[in-house]
Write a protein that holds these residues in place. Structure first.
Motif, PDB file in Angstrom:
ATOM      1  N   VAL A 106       0.845  -1.198   0.000  1.00 46.87           N
ATOM      2  CA  VAL A 106       0.000   0.000   0.000  1.00 46.87           C
ATOM      3  C   VAL A 106       0.880   1.248   0.000  1.00 46.87           C
ATOM      4  N   GLU A 107       1.918   1.242   0.808  1.00 48.07           N
ATOM      5  CA  GLU A 107       2.816   2.389   0.881  1.00 48.07           C
ATOM      6  C   GLU A 107       3.508   2.628  -0.467  1.00 48.07           C
ATOM      7  N   ALA A 108       3.986   1.571  -1.099  1.00 48.50           N
ATOM      8  CA  ALA A 108       4.641   1.708  -2.404  1.00 48.50           C
ATOM      9  C   ALA A 108       3.670   2.259  -3.435  1.00 48.50           C
ATOM     10  N   ASP A 109       2.428   1.800  -3.420  1.00 49.18           N
ATOM     11  CA  ASP A 109       1.411   2.287  -4.357  1.00 49.18           C
ATOM     12  C   ASP A 109       1.130   3.771  -4.115  1.00 49.18           C
ATOM     13  N   ASN A 110       1.020   4.169  -2.849  1.00 48.13           N
ATOM     14  CA  ASN A 110       0.769   5.576  -2.521  1.00 48.13           C
ATOM     15  C   ASN A 110       1.936   6.464  -2.937  1.00 48.13           C
ATOM     16  N   VAL A 111       3.151   6.009  -2.724  1.00 50.09           N
ATOM     17  CA  VAL A 111       4.324   6.783  -3.130  1.00 50.09           C
ATOM     18  C   VAL A 111       4.291   7.010  -4.641  1.00 50.09           C
ATOM     19  N   VAL A 115       4.096  10.680  -6.513  1.00 50.98           N
ATOM     20  CA  VAL A 115       5.117  11.077  -7.479  1.00 50.98           C
ATOM     21  C   VAL A 115       4.447  11.514  -8.786  1.00 50.98           C
ATOM     22  N   THR A 116       3.458  10.768  -9.220  1.00 53.37           N
ATOM     23  CA  THR A 116       2.734  11.113 -10.443  1.00 53.37           C
ATOM     24  C   THR A 116       2.029  12.453 -10.297  1.00 53.37           C
TER      25      THR A 116
END
Length: 158
Positions: A106-111, A115-116
């Protein structure tokens, strides 16, 4: 007037208490009082002495394992253990059903999403700068507002 108790054989004691002969043998090894007659003679048990010994050992005379004397601290620890095991099982089931996701994922997806968003918002100034030259404030605001809405609309579909 004194109380009289019966003298019982091993078989009679087993019938009376509804226990197995192997239980009586274990009790004798643990110190259950009995008549220590010679070899070949059946053991004799005084009913009153056996009952008193059972009480002193915490035996109820009920079938099955005798009740253990458990301290409140030990009982609380057992309850905590059972609750932890139940919670662990619930987590495993939720993971297997796909209801539970890893926090790192979840954290990687949010990061990646942030960024986008950052990159698209920072790109607005480069794309609008040439078209803003010579415009008055209301027109600039209108162009900026439209560009920001386009970026946010595009992000909401991603």
């Amino acid at each position: 007037m004194g109380t009289t108790t019966r003298t019982l054989t091993t078989a009679e004691l087993c019938d009376l208490l509804d226990i197995d002969e192997s239980t009586v043998k274990r009790w004798v090894a643990k110190g259950c009082p009995h008549d220590k007659s010679g070899k070949g003679k059946a053991r004799q048990f005084d009913e009153g002495e056996v009952v008193a010994w059972m009480k002193s050992q915490g035996l109820t005379g009920e079938r099955g394992r005798p009740k253990e004397l458990i301290s409140p601290t030990l009982e609380a620890a057992r309850i905590r253990k059972e609750n932890a095991l139940a919670e662990r099982y619930e987590i495993m089931v939720a993971r297997d059903k796909g209801v539970l996701v890893e926090a790192a994922a979840v954290e990687a997806d949010n990061v990646q999403k942030f960024v986008t968003v950052k990159n698209r918002l920072l790109g607005i100034s480069a794309s609008l700068a040439p078209s803003l030259v010579g415009l008055d404030a209301p027109a600039i605001e209108k162009l900026l507002d439209a560009q920001i809405r386009d970026v946010l609309q595009g992000l909401s579909k991603a």
